[in-house]
Design an enzyme around this catalytic site. Structure first.
Site, PDB file in Angstrom:
ATOM      1  N   MET D   1       0.829  -1.217   0.000  1.00  0.00           N
ATOM      2  CA  MET D   1       0.000   0.000   0.000  1.00  0.00           C
ATOM      3  C   MET D   1       0.854   1.253   0.000  1.00  0.00           C
ATOM      4  O   MET D   1       0.929   1.966   0.987  1.00  0.00           O
ATOM      5  CB  MET D   1      -0.923  -0.001   1.205  1.00  0.00           C
ATOM      6  CG  MET D   1      -0.232  -0.149   2.516  1.00  0.00           C
ATOM      7  SD  MET D   1      -1.360  -0.832   3.704  1.00  0.00           S
ATOM      8  CE  MET D   1      -1.679  -2.430   2.967  1.00  0.00           C
ATOM      9  N   PRO D   2       1.499   1.512  -1.124  1.00  0.00           N
ATOM     10  CA  PRO D   2       2.393   2.681  -1.176  1.00  0.00           C
ATOM     11  C   PRO D   2       1.608   4.002  -1.196  1.00  0.00           C
ATOM     12  O   PRO D   2       0.404   4.025  -1.478  1.00  0.00           O
ATOM     13  CB  PRO D   2       3.132   2.504  -2.503  1.00  0.00           C
ATOM     14  CG  PRO D   2       2.844   1.115  -2.956  1.00  0.00           C
ATOM     15  CD  PRO D   2       1.524   0.746  -2.365  1.00  0.00           C
ATOM     16  N   TYR D   3       2.345   5.043  -0.883  1.00  0.00           N
ATOM     17  CA  TYR D   3       1.824   6.409  -1.005  1.00  0.00           C
ATOM     18  C   TYR D   3       2.831   7.191  -1.855  1.00  0.00           C
ATOM     19  O   TYR D   3       4.020   7.188  -1.551  1.00  0.00           O
ATOM     20  CB  TYR D   3       1.700   7.058   0.377  1.00  0.00           C
ATOM     21  CG  TYR D   3       1.443   8.537   0.316  1.00  0.00           C
ATOM     22  CD1 TYR D   3       0.170   9.029   0.055  1.00  0.00           C
ATOM     23  CD2 TYR D   3       2.476   9.448   0.488  1.00  0.00           C
ATOM     24  CE1 TYR D   3      -0.063  10.389  -0.028  1.00  0.00           C
ATOM     25  CE2 TYR D   3       2.243  10.811   0.407  1.00  0.00           C
ATOM     26  CZ  TYR D   3       0.971  11.276   0.156  1.00  0.00           C
ATOM     27  OH  TYR D   3       0.738  12.621   0.074  1.00  0.00           O
ATOM     28  N   VAL D  41      -2.013   4.826  -3.089  1.00  0.00           N
ATOM     29  CA  VAL D  41      -2.573   6.181  -3.100  1.00  0.00           C
ATOM     30  C   VAL D  41      -1.570   7.131  -3.773  1.00  0.00           C
ATOM     31  O   VAL D  41      -0.378   7.073  -3.495  1.00  0.00           O
ATOM     32  CB  VAL D  41      -2.857   6.659  -1.664  1.00  0.00           C
ATOM     33  CG1 VAL D  41      -3.281   8.121  -1.644  1.00  0.00           C
ATOM     34  CG2 VAL D  41      -3.929   5.784  -1.026  1.00  0.00           C
TER      35      VAL D  41
END
Lengths: 68, 68, 68, 68, 68, 68
Positions: D1-3, D41
């Protein structure tokens, strides 16, 4: 001269993978926005699992809950 | 009450140099914008060389290419 | 090739003041860390007063409380 | 779940170009790090020219100097 | 799907305290803005004392000055 | 003296809601980490829908896909 910051969990990302991220996101900005790659800066942050939360819990707990 | 974030590559920045950066940037905000130094916050991030990209490559490779 | 982000409240900062901030912080990084000014990037964010909190309240309320 | 945060100068980036950036950087993280696109995201910030500095001056002045 | 970044000084914050921060700030966004907790991401950064400045000096010096 | 940055989509967040976020997150840091509220800074960023991506697409497209 864009600036890109990529945050991922710290789980054994290699230097080669980081180089691929730097290359890939720079190419993307050149292709989509015609930006100058020479002045495109990319900073990668690896974040410890206990410092990353999603769904109201640390990410490891989140993953266990989804599997079970 | 400004907030300043300074990101530099991790290459032996000393605590004294960090104190100079904190002092210098706070003075700058006082002088230019008349900000209150007491509520000016400065955060310095040292970034590993493999996590910093420019010109589409990690910064060490970028430097070698410029020298050669 | 440092990256600096300066966040201040949006209260009529002029373009000249912004240029002074950019010049001043770049000079500081050259002087203290011998960084190359050509690849030093500075990004200024002006933040609306209602989006800035300190002391647990929006900054305008904080200031009024300190004056009274 | 990178940003991922992408900062570019505000110069008429279209919604379609933004969608391409979002799609491209998400694909990159899937391909290189096998990340889940559903929880990746991306936040794009467009920065006014007077708020972006490089080489110690606002970016427009920097560009004029390079052309002349 | 908010993104929250919490920066605190590195002074022995435990994994349990981090879990409380993640839970608390996610609940806050659900309660105040009716956000979906499943897609709320929280990233905590612990910052070394020498990298944190306030009042124009590193934070440890700032604290000593206030006590004395 | 923590620094908290909250990014949410720009969809009519009121000044009262922002004040609640500022108050709530400051209280959380006081309660969990015994931080001083007077030096806790909170910055809220509202991000346009076209600048927020998730699942590889802009957030509005993402929401439509989930509903249908």
């Amino acid at each position: 001269m864009p600036y890109v910051n990529i945050k991922v969990t710290r789980e054994g990302v290699t230097a080669d993978q980081k180089a691929e991220l730097i290359s890939g996101v720079t190419d993307l900005l050149v292709r989509v926005l015609n930006k100058n790659p020479k002045t495109t800066v990319v900073v990668i942050d690896e974040v410890s699992l206990e410092d990353w939360g999603v769904g109201g819990v640390p990410v490891e707990q989140y993953r266990r809950a989804r599997v079970s």
